[in-house]
Scaffold this motif. Structure first.
Motif, PDB file in Angstrom:
ATOM      1  N   ARG A  58      60.118  78.093  61.127  1.00  0.00           N
ATOM      2  CA  ARG A  58      61.192  77.695  60.206  1.00  0.00           C
ATOM      3  C   ARG A  58      60.622  77.381  58.831  1.00  0.00           C
ATOM      4  O   ARG A  58      61.175  77.793  57.804  1.00  0.00           O
ATOM      5  CB  ARG A  58      61.943  76.474  60.758  1.00  0.00           C
ATOM      6  N   ALA A  59      59.500  76.671  58.817  1.00  0.00           N
ATOM      7  CA  ALA A  59      58.878  76.328  57.529  1.00  0.00           C
ATOM      8  C   ALA A  59      58.409  77.585  56.809  1.00  0.00           C
ATOM      9  O   ALA A  59      58.533  77.712  55.590  1.00  0.00           O
ATOM     10  CB  ALA A  59      57.707  75.373  57.773  1.00  0.00           C
ATOM     11  N   ASP A  60      57.903  78.514  57.607  1.00  0.00           N
ATOM     12  CA  ASP A  60      57.393  79.773  57.083  1.00  0.00           C
ATOM     13  C   ASP A  60      58.451  80.512  56.272  1.00  0.00           C
ATOM     14  O   ASP A  60      58.170  81.121  55.244  1.00  0.00           O
ATOM     15  CB  ASP A  60      56.952  80.620  58.275  1.00  0.00           C
ATOM     16  N   GLY A  62      61.122  79.036  54.983  1.00  0.00           N
ATOM     17  CA  GLY A  62      61.834  78.092  54.129  1.00  0.00           C
ATOM     18  C   GLY A  62      63.137  77.603  54.731  1.00  0.00           C
ATOM     19  O   GLY A  62      64.051  77.185  54.014  1.00  0.00           O
ATOM     20  N   ASP A  64      63.512  75.103  56.739  1.00  0.00           N
ATOM     21  CA  ASP A  64      63.516  73.679  57.063  1.00  0.00           C
ATOM     22  C   ASP A  64      64.187  72.871  55.962  1.00  0.00           C
ATOM     23  O   ASP A  64      64.332  71.666  56.080  1.00  0.00           O
ATOM     24  CB  ASP A  64      62.074  73.196  57.304  1.00  0.00           C
ATOM     25  N   ARG A  65      64.625  73.548  54.885  1.00  0.00           N
ATOM     26  CA  ARG A  65      65.277  72.818  53.800  1.00  0.00           C
ATOM     27  C   ARG A  65      66.794  72.903  53.941  1.00  0.00           C
ATOM     28  O   ARG A  65      67.302  73.779  54.632  1.00  0.00           O
ATOM     29  CB  ARG A  65      64.830  73.404  52.453  1.00  0.00           C
ATOM     30  N   GLN A  70      68.355  76.122  49.950  1.00  0.00           N
ATOM     31  CA  GLN A  70      67.996  77.496  50.310  1.00  0.00           C
ATOM     32  C   GLN A  70      68.795  78.490  49.471  1.00  0.00           C
ATOM     33  O   GLN A  70      68.271  79.519  49.045  1.00  0.00           O
ATOM     34  CB  GLN A  70      68.302  77.752  51.789  1.00  0.00           C
ATOM     35  N   THR A  73      67.429  78.815  45.888  1.00  0.00           N
ATOM     36  CA  THR A  73      66.221  79.638  45.888  1.00  0.00           C
ATOM     37  C   THR A  73      66.584  81.112  46.042  1.00  0.00           C
ATOM     38  O   THR A  73      66.066  81.981  45.352  1.00  0.00           O
ATOM     39  CB  THR A  73      65.305  79.232  47.063  1.00  0.00           C
TER      40      THR A  73
END
Lengths: 312, 547
Positions: A58-60, A62, A64-65, A70, A73
């Motif tokens: 998930r962090a990979d 993005g 997790d935001r 999101q 971005t």
């Protein structure tokens, strides 16, 4: 004059941008509202998935935001032409679309050519006529419209490839391998074009100029071919433009049956796997295609029918 | 040590499995031993259905990528479908008496396709990379370290005994790639495949056209085939042309019209037509968990063992499986398939039969009585069950089979409500425990597969596939003992006890054994299946001169 043209162009471009932004935003939020997470796609066949691994994936991407962050971005990247990275294929979306565009364009161009030829020939031969030939044509059109492209493809394969061996069953990148897919697509499209073309030609035939042309001694076929088709081409172009916009949708099945690379196959894969960045990219592409078609058709209408020209 | 282990395994194997070339019974069929010497050269035209989405197994691992990459990547050991291990990149190996230290002695002179040596450092690099990936069962291995004791010796240290290690190391998921390639290419490039796939296998990856084909060329330097292969040295074929075609009828037509030598996943309905004459169909039963109904034992109607048992004996699975799969997929009786060598408990075969009256009696006794619409009712509650189906797992006409089971359950007075869900929704529902049953099959040639499917901690929310939500301390204990046991016979016995316990409790209903159907043309020889029940590399394959 030039200022007015400039304003018109800017207005067009502006509305096109709004269409694209709207499409991207709608898809972004719709897809994120669907339950399920991208890590389920990426780790789909894993038997053992730890919480740490989920968090890492998930962090990979993005993910997790919070969603609004999101989205910002996403729009920012979009403005810079960055379509992001496919969850499933882990490649830049722009690269994937670029690589798969050419085979689909090739298929679409060949398919439309086949459709236009078939529709024109059929319309010329049957406009204003009654009797067996026309009834046959109508039946043919209805069958072509209602037969699923998938089925037509299989039938063509069974006879022309498996039985007679005239064409390869799957794509090797050569032109011979394009024949059956193009025929399949052409058959799926021509029925509608041919109906519209004939109907419009018959409307035109009821107008005085058609009678005038006949009284000049022109044959019925010649009148149809030289005069009526031109009148009939406006609605046919409209339908044709709509068909071109839907080509990617039609390509899904044809590319699957014939094992061809292309956007249809990519679309199917993206949708099945909820590959959001790839879906957004493909939706943007098809929105762009529709916008371009509208612009091109506007120009072509004026070329075909000078009466539509600007009264400046 | 490996020799002794091998002998024990061989004895067990003879007892448990193996019917050789017969396509009936258990195991697999292979191409008949052709008369004459294998011919050299030619390009094998292989048409397969699923195209890998990422070609780096340590980033994303699927059956499709594992199967195809077997042609390009080697592993430390080879496991054959009969349950035997053979030397490969590791010529020999030893396991310490306490089962925590594995020492591998590597073959000499092995090089990757890029010319770099495959030495102990390359192996430890790959083992560390696999563990760090967090995928490919890495979290289940009590891995401490891998050390290059000398250039040709690798020592793997575990924190506790873990007998399934060798099976994992035999799979493509822990194949050995060139460390130089991992340094040279970005993760994205490794995923994109093509020339970024650098292994030591019998073929090298030459070209990849996404959505269309993958071209393999023979690795002429290859001289380290597994010890049980048909021949030594390089592959017979000049190369392999892999084409990706999802559409079943196109693949079958390509085979029958001579445009392909081999095609993957032939639909059962086409098998009879392809057998005899110029084409044939080879079969291999999958190891691991058969296609089975996993009943939620924690909540809902199936928390009651009587209702589970009623669904097990009240539906005529035999007839459903026989008619749908034309006799090609065997009926499953245990929660491991017969191809799971050294773990399958054959004593469960035919343990129960279809008995509608007995099933009705069970439900009556449990207080479920027929209601107005035929569905049974107890205390005003209808006997309904939510059956969640993962769309990504629908293959082999499982949707049709599901409808058949639904109809038969209706006759019993049980209303099974099948809901086909996209993978995301399915996972969400499964993790929340919001279902009464689901269906699955899981392929793995190890009894330890039961651990992932029935250990109390490995429910969907625990990251595993225990959809039954079973929490049985005895089963947990047996599974733990089996993973730690170093004696193969003892392990086999422990897994048999687990299968019996699961069967006694009717926690899941085995339905059929998924069977790989590989279409082949008459001029193709030397096709072998791998332990996971999929085609092995085409190293031994050769084509008649005429091809």
């Amino acid at each position: 004059m030039t200022a007015r043209v400039l304003v018109a162009v800017l207005r067009r471009a502006g509305s096109a941008l709004v269409v694209l932004w709207g499409a991207a935003t709608a898809v972004f939020f719709t897809m994120h509202a669907v339950p399920g997470d991208p890590e389920d796609v990426i780790l789909g066949q894993e038997l053992l998935v730890t919480e740490e691994l989920r968090a890492q994936v998930r962090a990979d991407f993005g993910l997790d935001r919070p969603l609004p962050a999101q989205y910002l971005t996403f729009v920012g990247n979009l403005a810079r032409g960055d379509l992001g990275r496919s969850y499933l294929l882990q490649q830049p979306v722009a690269d994937l679309i670029r690589d798969q565009l050419a085979p689909t364009l090739q298929l679409a161009a060949a398919g439309l050519l086949v459709a236009a030829l078939l529709a024109t020939v059929l319309a010329v031969l049957t406009t204003g006529r009654s009797g067996i030939a026309r009834q046959l044509a109508v039946v043919l059109e209805v069958v072509a419209i209602s037969a699923p492209a998938y089925w037509v493809g299989i039938v063509l394969l069974a006879f022309l490839s498996f039985r007679l061996g005239w064409f390869p069953a799957f794509s090797d990148g050569g032109l011979r391998a394009l024949v059956l897919p193009a025929l399949t697509m052409g058959i799926a499209i021509f029925g509608l074009l041919s109906q519209v073309l004939r109907e419009a030609a018959e409307n035109a035939e009821r107008q005085p100029f058609a009678l005038t042309a006949r009284t000049r001694g022109l044959s019925r076929l010649a009148v149809t071919a030289r005069h009526l088709l031109k009148h009939a081409s406006i609605p046919a172009l409209t339908v044709g433009g709509w068909v071109v916009g839907g080509v990617v949708g039609g390509a899904v099945l044809i590319e699957a049956v014939f094992g061809r690379p292309g956007l249809g196959r990519l679309t199917l894969q993206a949708v099945v796997n909820q590959d959001i960045p790839l879906i957004v990219g493909l939706v943007l592409l098809s929105a762009l295609v529709f916008v371009l078609i509208t612009i091109v058709l506007d120009v072509v209408y004026r070329l075909v029918d000078p009466r539509l020209g600007t009264r400046s | 040590m490996p020799a002794r282990l091998g002998a024990v395994l061989a004895v067990l194997t003879m007892a448990a499995a193996c019917s050789g070339g017969d396509s009936g019974g258990t195991g697999q069929s292979a191409t008949p031993d052709a008369a004459g010497e294998p011919a050299q050269g030619g390009v094998l035209n292989y048409v397969t259905d699923v195209e890998p989405t990422c070609w780096d197994l340590q980033q994303q691992s699927t059956i499709a990528s594992q199967t195809l990459l077997r042609n390009v990547l080697d592993s430390l050991v080879r496991l054959t479908p009969d349950g035997e291990f053979h030397g490969w990149l590791a010529e020999t190996w030893e396991v310490s008496p306490d089962g925590t230290t594995y020492t591998f002695h590597l073959s000499d002179g092995v090089t990757f396709h890029d010319g770099t040596p495959l030495d102990a450092a390359a192996v430890t690099f790959n083992l560390d990379r696999w563990i760090a990936s967090g995928i490919n069962l890495a979290p289940s291995v009590p891995y401490e370290s891998a050390t290059a004791t000398d250039p040709r010796t690798v020592t793997v240290q575990l924190t506790e005994p873990y007998a399934p290690l060798l099976q994992i190391l035999s799979m493509p998921i822990v194949s050995i790639v060139s460390p130089a390639s991992v340094e040279q290419y970005t993760p994205e490039q490794l995923c994109a495949g093509g020339e970024a796939i650098v292994g030591s296998g019998p073929f090298r990856s030459a070209a990849y056209v996404q959505g269309q084909s993958w071209t393999l060329e023979r690795n002429d330097d290859y001289d380290w085939a597994p010890e049980n292969a048909d021949h030594t040295g390089a592959a017979h074929l000049d190369g392999v042309q892999v084409t990706f075609i999802q559409e079943n009828s196109t693949r079958v037509g390509a085979l029958s019209s001579g445009q392909a030598h081999l095609v993957s996943n032939v639909p059962p309905v086409d098998v009879a037509n392809l057998r005899g004459g110029e084409t044939d169909v080879l079969t291999a039963e999958a190891p691991g968990i058969p296609y089975s109904l996993q009943l939620n034992t924690a909540t809902g109607p199936f928390a009651d063992p009587a209702v589970r048992e009623a669904l097990r004996v009240g539906v005529d699975y035999d007839t459903l499986v026989e008619s749908l799969y034309h006799g090609l997929f065997p009926r499953a009786w245990s929660l491991l398939t017969p191809a799971t060598a050294n773990a399958y408990d054959a004593s469960l075969e035919g343990e129960y039969g279809h008995d509608l009256a007995a099933a009705q009696q069970l439900l009556d006794d449990a207080g479920w009585v027929p209601g107005d619409d035929g569905i049974r009712v107890r205390d005003g509650e209808r006997l309904e069950a939510a059956w969640i189906v993962n769309q990504a797992w629908i293959r082999e006409q499982r949707d049709v089979l599901g409808e058949g089971i639904q109809d038969a359950a209706l006759e019993l007075g049980i209303d099974l409500q099948r809901e086909t869900l996209d993978p995301g929704t399915f996972t969400a529902r499964a993790q929340a425990g919001d279902y009464d049953l689901t269906d699955m099959s899981q392929s793995r040639a190890e009894g330890d597969m039961l651990n992932l499917a029935y250990r109390s901690t490995l429910t969907p929310s625990g990251g595993g596939v225990n959809y039954t939500q079973l929490a049985d301390p005895d089963v947990d204990q047996l599974l733990g003992d089996a993973a730690r046991a170093t004696d193969p016979a003892q392990r086999s016995d422990l897994y048999a006890q687990v299968q019996q316990r699961l069967s006694d409790g009717s926690v899941a209903i085995p339905v059929y054994v998924p069977t790989y159907l590989l279409g082949t043309s008459a001029g193709v020889h030397g096709v072998h299946f791998d332990a996971p029940g999929v085609p092995w590399s085409f190293f031994d394959v050769w084509l008649d001169q005429a091809q």
